[in-house]
Every structure is written in structure tokens, then in C-alpha cells.
Design an enzyme around this catalytic site. Structure first.
Site, mmCIF file in Angstrom:
data_model
loop_
_atom_site.group_PDB
_atom_site.id
_atom_site.type_symbol
_atom_site.label_atom_id
_atom_site.label_comp_id
_atom_site.label_asym_id
_atom_site.label_seq_id
_atom_site.Cartn_x
_atom_site.Cartn_y
_atom_site.Cartn_z
ATOM 1 N N GLY A 205 78.879 65.387 -69.794
ATOM 2 C CA GLY A 205 77.715 64.829 -69.125
ATOM 3 C C GLY A 205 77.767 63.328 -68.999
ATOM 4 O O GLY A 205 76.916 62.731 -68.365
ATOM 5 N N ARG B 187 88.896 72.251 -68.018
ATOM 6 C CA ARG B 187 88.786 71.503 -66.781
ATOM 7 C C ARG B 187 87.298 71.227 -66.536
ATOM 8 O O ARG B 187 86.448 71.774 -67.226
ATOM 9 C CB ARG B 187 89.384 72.331 -65.638
ATOM 10 C CG ARG B 187 90.870 72.583 -65.837
ATOM 11 C CD ARG B 187 91.505 73.184 -64.598
ATOM 12 N NE ARG B 187 92.886 73.545 -64.855
ATOM 13 C CZ ARG B 187 93.911 72.698 -64.773
ATOM 14 N NH1 ARG B 187 93.708 71.431 -64.453
ATOM 15 N NH2 ARG B 187 95.139 73.094 -65.022
ATOM 16 N N ILE C 86 83.570 71.355 -65.492
ATOM 17 C CA ILE C 86 82.645 72.427 -65.124
ATOM 18 C C ILE C 86 81.774 71.905 -63.984
ATOM 19 O O ILE C 86 81.868 72.352 -62.857
ATOM 20 C CB ILE C 86 81.785 72.859 -66.323
ATOM 21 C CG1 ILE C 86 82.677 73.338 -67.464
ATOM 22 C CG2 ILE C 86 80.837 73.980 -65.899
ATOM 23 C CD1 ILE C 86 81.929 73.691 -68.719
ATOM 24 N N THR C 87 80.936 70.914 -64.303
ATOM 25 C CA THR C 87 80.084 70.359 -63.247
ATOM 26 C C THR C 87 80.375 68.876 -63.045
ATOM 27 O O THR C 87 79.727 68.232 -62.244
ATOM 28 C CB THR C 87 78.600 70.530 -63.608
ATOM 29 O OG1 THR C 87 78.358 69.833 -64.834
ATOM 30 C CG2 THR C 87 78.251 71.988 -63.799
ATOM 31 N N SER C 88 81.338 68.347 -63.769
ATOM 32 C CA SER C 88 81.598 66.905 -63.726
ATOM 33 C C SER C 88 82.775 66.598 -62.805
ATOM 34 O O SER C 88 83.462 67.491 -62.354
ATOM 35 C CB SER C 88 81.910 66.411 -65.146
ATOM 36 O OG SER C 88 83.192 66.839 -65.526
ATOM 37 N N THR D 167 88.775 66.825 -69.454
ATOM 38 C CA THR D 167 89.919 66.209 -70.121
ATOM 39 C C THR D 167 91.232 66.796 -69.612
ATOM 40 O O THR D 167 92.217 66.074 -69.418
ATOM 41 C CB THR D 167 89.793 66.380 -71.646
ATOM 42 O OG1 THR D 167 88.682 65.607 -72.087
ATOM 43 C CG2 THR D 167 91.047 65.910 -72.361
ATOM 44 N N ASP E 2 74.631 74.246 -66.827
ATOM 45 C CA ASP E 2 75.126 74.491 -68.181
ATOM 46 C C ASP E 2 73.981 75.056 -69.000
ATOM 47 O O ASP E 2 72.919 74.463 -69.039
ATOM 48 C CB ASP E 2 75.570 73.175 -68.845
ATOM 49 C CG ASP E 2 77.038 72.902 -68.641
ATOM 50 O OD1 ASP E 2 77.798 73.878 -68.575
ATOM 51 O OD2 ASP E 2 77.416 71.732 -68.560
ATOM 52 N N SER F 171 80.540 78.599 -75.990
ATOM 53 C CA SER F 171 81.767 78.215 -75.308
ATOM 54 C C SER F 171 82.600 77.279 -76.184
ATOM 55 O O SER F 171 83.788 77.496 -76.409
ATOM 56 C CB SER F 171 81.398 77.542 -73.983
ATOM 57 O OG SER F 171 82.508 76.932 -73.398
ATOM 58 N N LYS G 183 73.957 64.764 -70.137
ATOM 59 C CA LYS G 183 73.640 66.191 -70.238
ATOM 60 C C LYS G 183 72.507 66.382 -71.252
ATOM 61 O O LYS G 183 71.582 67.157 -71.022
ATOM 62 C CB LYS G 183 74.881 66.978 -70.663
ATOM 63 C CG LYS G 183 74.654 68.472 -70.647
ATOM 64 C CD LYS G 183 75.927 69.241 -70.960
ATOM 65 C CE LYS G 183 76.912 69.212 -69.800
ATOM 66 N NZ LYS G 183 78.179 69.878 -70.134
#
Lengths: 510, 510
Positions: free
Chosen positions: B181, B208, B210-212, B216, B269, B277, B301
Site C-alpha cells: 500500500g 507480484r 496485487i493492486t499496486s 517485490t 484487498d 495470504s 493500505k
């Protein structure tokens, strides 16, 4: 590799190709990966324009030679929505950011939404701007009593505002609705001719099945055409005082039709959206006096008297705020109504009642007369108690049957419901008394047999609660159009699920 | 019209055809309408079997001549899942009824689910038996604090149980995680080499985005291969004591990967699923000591210290129940970390810190040292306060950079991050002091520019909170691979949205 037509400034031009793929109403665009350099890859949704129409389509990238260079394929839903012809030039652009999705996200996280929020959401939903997964998250976020009365009213108003609104130039205009969940509860085709024969206006629009094996429109369609456009519907009502048509054909609440498609895939009804769906259609249909049947039972859609009271309260108060006189009443939802479950099998029961046939299902007749009676009092001004007597007389004297035939003729012609070629009776595993019927599992058997897609499919229930049966005596008969459908339904019915409970000497067993 | 191969008893046989359609991982089967007589039409989901593998695919009926008689097309996801070759004989059957969907429905209606329910759901999700709309309703039903701590633990255990579980044959095994976030908060590629250089084992798997605009794994992939299989990952860890790889490639929590794909489409999320997760992957990865960074800020977030405390409590208690030593700590989430936002731009910042470059972002360096220090104390046994000093020495002496290079070499070779060809600086509309930065809108600009799909895309932020800027001074520079991506990002950035607030003489303005 670059296609020249891919670089027309902000917009990209590709030739339309009809791929003939039915994606269950979702707009999908199929494209070769050549437009990656324009950044389409990163977004899964693309704005497609043609001749002043537009649709937001989900991008599926095609890496095979299915498409020639410069071509874009469209799913059937996208093709129809755009009114495309082979070779038309499509203009593609990035999807504008949908602000209303931020409000859906807020609702998922438990926030209260305002009427402006619902208007924005419903407008985008009706315009086909949401992907199916986004619709699904909106449905789930609103289910489970997560909308307060103010939000339900807001959603209802938003739905009314997005569609057409009918004006019949007279009042009262009667209407009825059942919240569903009870297989075989097909009272509409009986109530409408009774009420219309008495002289009340009742332009009834019905829906197709959402999660059940048959909706009223599905059942009625086995008896007469129901896909009437608005001018045709008006002619029927002018002439006969009533009609029984599919609501989707007159686009009274286009957002609702989009939501119902996803509800069906999810097997999910949300209470707030149920109220909004029902009342927005009633308000848009120009109705003024509405009776709503809420069947209550452990396996009906509404399970407890408390839940029914809450729902009735929402329906009457939101209805009142919209200017509708709404009477919501409970009915017994512990077992199916009539014998048939599935479009054609239910139509057969309806005809038996309208014809005063000796073996007509008594419960279907009773419930229809109750509802017609309330409407004659609520909208027709008859004193309390007189409505039901009047309704019974109209049915007994054959006036309802004559009115029903006239309505069917006006809608395009009365026809005979189809019959399924494949049938199999499921017998009682042992003797006993029927103490419980699981409406949901019974409905699922009918759906697995093919209903409502195959109108003749479904089942006939041969027993009632409290009845004693001998070992081997048929409990229900499955009807299907294909051996596959029959096998599928029977394998579920015999998988050890408790559909009917038979009690022997005080011991419950299957 | 009937195809002979369509009637092989219970199962229907069709020849596999690769249509090359990328449906975003959803398994889709394309069929001609000839099998309608077997009742496939009524169900949208079909069980497809080949050589002992199976997948449940969504049916798309094809009415054009795309498919020859006797052929069934498969989407790329279905093709890969089945390991199909052109012309293979597919066996089709009706989908078994998924009991676990009834539990999802119960959750949508607000019921509490048991561990057995979550196990059933997660097993079916991991096996690819859910349609995307069903996944979306599950996500939405669990979001907004609708899972209690017991349910979160149940879901976590269910996720651990469905995947592989690694055993490193030693203890402690250190790990770190950031709940995300906060754009640019790329501490992992700095923490791992510090901790590994000191001698702790840290086999880090990352996700990988998700929403960003970057996860990393996305950032690290611009520096070295991250798609390592398990044997390769083991070799790296044996040799170097640590690795930085993509978790999806070692299938530690296959259900989580499926859910993340739909989360991404929904930009959603859920807290309970976040905890499950994170911790299921840590437990499955064989970690014993875990530090978790929770950035807190109005547009991060996690928005409030209270929410961070609740989340930290869940992470530590659920972690404890799983046998993990978890330390969850808050950090400043009011503005991005470092300068770059997007995979390659963040990698550049990471390299600057590891190389002790004079212009390296101080905040990224500080946060990395804090986290590495905690790990050296939690898992390495250093006394309180000594961890951070030790971490700083390892970084300053170049040991972290040497270890990072060695890890990259072991993973397949250090490489140079790509640079984007299209750039545009957005200047300050007037002079003022930066008083607010909207992380979410800033991240959206980077995503619209193409990140993380285009690794070089994103943006460089030139100002920090509290800084004074002159009119026209660049606030941030957008980087994109294509003019289309650049335009798309800039049009959003200039649409009047308040991304950065500039205050002049006490008056807030954009």
C-alpha cells in the site's frame, strides 16, 4: 510488428469480425497482441465505439491466426450492443476510469452509500461498463442485510431513473409479485385474468428465473409469446385490461437485468437488491397498487416469520416513499405449490386451475384466489372479505379462463406446453410419512434436469407433507429433454441428499 | 444435427483445438452448439479431462465456423492446465455440484464458517473449480472485517494445507513481509542480503503486484530471474543463505495465487485474506521468525494506528497459533518511499542504497536497516538495539552489496533494469509547500503508465512532504513504454484530481 491502422492518434481503428462466441452477455473483444505498444496490455477493459454506440469490453488477446492483421473479434453480446456488421471500422480507446467502482469498493469495506453513489453505480452498470467480477463483488457486498432502508430506497430510485417509465393514463393500475423461492408457486397467470376480468387494469411484467427452475415469464412462454415490445404490450392492455409479458423486453430497469444475470451465476439473491429490483420494476411499470406474496418456510427464500416481517416492512415503506400502495403478505412456504416444477409442468397446473379441472391443485387455486382477492380490495375498492368471494366467482364461472385465452391471443396466440421425452420416477426407499420437503434441493433437481433452459424439463411431485407412502411408491418423477439431463438430475437426487424426509415409527430416515 | 463422438455414454469426446485466446487465467472451453441434446447448455461450467488431469471450464458456445465438427477449443489457461496437444481427445462431463459454493453463499449472508468449510473452499479454489464471479463473491464476502480471528486462522491453515511445505532442515529461518500500500517501499532486496551476509538463513519468496504498480517480485525481476523452481531455489539458499524469488513459481499456496488474480481485477484487498495470504506463505515456506512492516497513513493500505494495531494483533496471534515468531511493526505511510514508483525505477533506488551512493534515498535506507535490525535480534539472538547497528555496518562495509550480487548470480545473473523511452514531467501549478501526497492516486498514475506490466513504466517523485516548490518546478516525471500509456497516465494526472496538495500562505490548493 506494427499495424498501420493501429496508430490513428488517440483512437485505434480495427475491422470488426463476428466470431460467433456466446460469452453469456459479457462484452468481450478479441485482439492480436500487435497493439501492445499502445499500452492496451496493461488494462483488461477497452472502450469500443461504432456509429455513436459504445461498449466497454473485456480484452482477450489472441496469439493464434484466428484473426487477420487489422481485425478485432467481438463476442455476440458486444456485436449486438454495437449493432455491428462484418467489416465495420471499430474505434478503440482506453477505458475512462470508473469513479463508481470506488464506491463499490467502499461498500465492500462496509461504508454507507448515498443516493448519488447508487445512481453512479446503476448508470455504469446499465451502460455495460462493469466486468462480471465487478458486478459479483457489488452483489456480495450488498447481500446479508448490509444495506439500510435509506440505501435500499436510494438503489430503488436509481434503478427507476435508469430505465423507461410507463404511463397508462389511468389509475388504479394493479400489480402483483412473489419474492420467489417456492417451486411451483405460479399464481400470476391465474391472478391476472381474474383481476382483468373484473375490470381492473393489470399490465403484468414478469421476470425469467434468477436462481429457480422457472420464472413466471418462462412458464408463461410455454403458453404464449412473452417477448412483447412496448407498443404491442400497450395494445394488449388496451384491449384486454391485462397482460403477462417478460419485463426485460420493455427495458423497465436495464441495470436490474444486468445484475440478475450475475445473480444467476452466483445463485445469490441480496435482500436490498431484491427490494430494489421488485419495486423499481413496479414503479417503472406505472403500477399504483401492488400485492406481494412472501412465502415463508425453512427452505424457502425467506426462512422465518421475522425475516418476512423485515422484508415486508422494507417493501411497504420503500413502496410508500415511491408513491405506491403496497401490501406484502406471508404465505406457507414449507412445500412446493401444485405438482409441476419447471416451465411446462407448471403451465399444465395453471391450465387445470383456470379450467376448473377436477384434479386441479387445490393449493395453487387457493393462493391465487387469496392474492386476486386482496388486489380487488386494495385497488378495486371492494370491502374487506368481499374480494376473495368475487375472485372465486370469476374463476368458477369460467370468466378467468376466457380472459386468459383472450390475453394469450392478443399476445400472439395460445399454445400447448411441450412435453419431455425422458422421464424417470424416484420411489420411496421405505414406507413412512413425509415430514420434510427441501424446496431448494428439489428445485436443484429440476434445474439439473434442464429447467428453465429446456422448458419441458423439471419434475412432478407426487406427495405432500404429512402423507403416508408405501415402500417403492413414486415420490417424484424427473422430466428431461435428454438422457444426459435425466442422468445428471437423478445422480444428484440419489447422492444421499435429503430431499424428502420419510419418518417411520417416530424415526426420521431418508 | 448430431456428432457421433458426442455420445460416448456418460462422457463426451471432442478433439482439442488450441484457439490461442488469453482469458486472464480463466479456463474456458469453446464448443459448437451440437451437444445441446446432452444437456450441456443449461450449465455454464464443464468438467474437462485429459490424461488424468482435469479442469472445470466455463462454456462459451460458438455459432460460427470457428470450430469444425467434433472439435472443442480451449483457452490458453485450460490448454496449459491440461497439458494438451493439438488433436488430443478431451473427455467432457457435467460438473459435479460444488458443495463448497454453498458455504461461500452462507458467508455472503453473514454466517460464521468453520475450518472444514474453508478447507473445502480453498481446495476447490486451488483446483480451479470456481468461476471468476464466484471467486469475486467470496472475496467481497470476506472483506470489511467480516472474518473473526478464528476464521482467519482457519483460512490460513486451509491455505497451508493445499500447497507444498518447505523444510530447510535448520532453524531459525528468517523472513520479512510488508503489507503493502505504500509505493516504492522496496526494502526486501536490501534486507535479505544484509541478513544473509550476517549468517541467518532467509529464503525469501515475494509476490507480484496485487493492486499496486509493483510487487517485490516485479522489481526484483528487473535485476535477476525470479521464476525459480524449488530445486533451483534450494541451491541458491544452500550457497548464499538467502534468495529473493517469486513465490508463485514454487506453488506454496496455490489457492492464494488464484484469489490474488481476482483481487487484482477488483482492486480489492480483504483483511482476513491478507493475513491468511501472508502467513500461509510464510508457514509453507518453512519460516520460523518473521518481521512484518505495516505502513500507516491516510492513503496507505492501513489508514489509522488503530487499524494497524488490529492487523498486527491478528498477524501475531494467528502466526503464534501456526508456530511462527511474528513481530509486526508500524512505519510511516504518509508518503512514498524512495523516488521511483514502478519495477525498474524502484530497482534503481535499491541499487543506490546497496552501493552506498551519495544520492541514495535516505528513507529507503533507514527503513531497510530498521527491519534488518529487528530480524537480527528476533531470529539472530542479538540484544535489543544491537541489530540495527550490526545491519548498518554490514551495509556500509559493502558486504550487503556483495551478498546481493552473489544471490543474483546464483538466481541466474544480475542484469540492468530497463529504462522507459517516453517521459514527461508534471510541474507545480503554483508555488507552495507540499502538505499532502495521495499515495493511491500517485500509484494509479504509475499503473496507468503501464506498471507493472511494462517494467520500465511508472514515475519518479521529485518532492517530499513539507518541501517548498516554485511554480513550474517538476513534481513528478511519468515514464512509459508507449505514447499511449504516457497520455493515459497524464490525462488522469491532469484531470483535476488532487494527487499532491500545495499550500500557499495557509490556503490549500492544487
Amino acid at each position: 510488428m506494427t499495424v498501420p491502422s493501429c496508430h490513428a492518434g488517440q483512437h485505434h481503428l480495427l475491422k470488426a469480425r463476428r466470431l460467433g462466441i456466446d460469452t453469456y452477455q459479457e462484452a468481450v473483444i478479441y485482439m492480436r497482441p500487435v497493439c501492445r505498444s499502445e499500452g492496451f496490455e496493461a488494462q483488461a477493459r477497452i472502450l469500443v465505439k461504432l456509429n455513436g454506440r459504445e461498449v466497454i469490453a473485456t480484452l482477450n488477446v489472441v496469439t493464434s491466426d484466428l484473426l487477420a492483421q487489422g481485425e478485432a473479434g467481438l463476442s455476440e453480446a458486444a456485436w449486438r450492443h454495437l449493432g455491428a456488421r462484418e467489416g465495420d471500422t471499430l474505434s478503440l480507446a482506453h477505458t475512462p476510469y470508473l469513479e463508481s467502482l470506488g464506491r463499490v469498493r467502499a461498500k465492500v469495506y462496509g461504508e454507507h452509500l448515498e443516493e448519488a453513489d447508487y445512481r453512479a453505480i446503476v448508470r455504469d452498470v446499465a451502460a455495460g461498463r462493469y466486468a462480471d467480477v465487478q458486478l459479483a463483488s457489488f452483489m456480495a457486498a450488498c447481500a446479508g442485510n448490509r444495506m439500510d432502508p435509506g440505501e435500499i430506497l436510494s438503489l430503488t430510485r436509481a434503478m427507476v431513473a435508469t430505465g423507461e417509465r410507463l404511463d397508462w393514463g389511468r389509475t388504479p393500475v394493479a400489480d402483483k409479485h412473489c419474492v420467489g423461492g417456492l417451486p411451483g408457486n405460479r399464481t400470476t397467470p391465474i391472478v391476472v385474468p381474474i383481476v382483468a376480468a373484473w375490470g381492473l387494469t393489470i399490465p403484468k411484467t414478469s421476470s425469467r428465473a434468477i436462481t429457480s427452475p422457472a420464472g413466471t415469464a418462462d412458464t408463461m412462454e410455454t403458453l404464449a409469446p412473452v417477448d412483447l415490445d412496448l407498443p404491442h404490450m400497450r395494445r394488449v392492455v388496451e384491449r384486454e385490461g391485462g397482460c403477462i409479458v417478460w419485463g426485460g423486453a420493455v427495458s423497465l430497469s436495464p441495470a436490474d437485468d444486468v445484475l440478475i444475470r450475475v445473480e444467476r451465476a452466483l445463485d445469490l439473491d441480496s435482500e436490498g437488491q431484491l427490494v430494489a429490483s421488485v419495486l423499481s420494476k413496479k414503479a417503472a411499470a406505472g403500477s399504483t397498487h401492488v400485492v406481494i406474496d412472501i412465502p415463508v418456510g425453512p427452505t424457502a427464500k425467506v426462512r422465518t416469520p421475522e425475516a418476512a416481517r423485515t422484508l415486508a416492512g422494507h417493501l411497504e415503506s420503500v413502496g410508500g416513499a415511491l408513491g405506491l400502495a403496497v401490501r406484502a403478505c406471508h404465505s406457507d412456504g414449507s412445500q412446493p405449490v401444485g405438482r409441476g416444477i419447471g416451465p411446462a409442468l407448471e403451465a399444465r397446473d395453471v391450465l387445470a386451475v383456470l379450467n376448473n379441472a377436477p384434479g386441479a391443485p387445490v393449493d395453487l387455486r387457493d393462493r391465487s384466489l387469496d392474492l386476486a382477492g386482496i388486489l380487488l380490495e386494495l385497488g378495486g375498492g371492494l370491502p374487506a372479505g368481499a374480494g376473495r368471494l368475487q375472485a372465486e366467482a370469476i374463476l368458477r364461472e369460467g370468466r378467468a379462463w376466457r380472459k386468459f385465452q383472450a390475453i394469450c391471443e392478443a399476445q400472439g396466440g395460445l399454445r400447448e406446453p411441450p412435453k419431455a421425452p425422458h422421464r424417470h420416477a424416484v420411489g420411496a426407499p421405505h414406507a413412512g410419512r413425509v415430514t420434510f420437503i427441501d424446496n431448494r434441493r428439489l428445485a436443484r433437481v429440476a434445474k439439473l434436469a434442464g429447467a428453465p433452459g429446456d422448458p419441458a424439463a423439471g419434475l412432478d411431485l407426487h406427495v405432500r407433507l404429512g402423507e403416508r407412502v408405501a415402500a417403492g411408491q413414486p415420490l417424484f418423477t424427473v422430466h428431461a429433454d435428454s438422457p444426459g439431463g435425466l442422468d445428471y438430475a437423478l445422480s444428484f437426487a440419489q447422492e444421499g441428499e435429503t430431499i424428502l424426509t420419510l419418518e417411520t415409527e417416530g424415526v426420521a430416515a431418508r
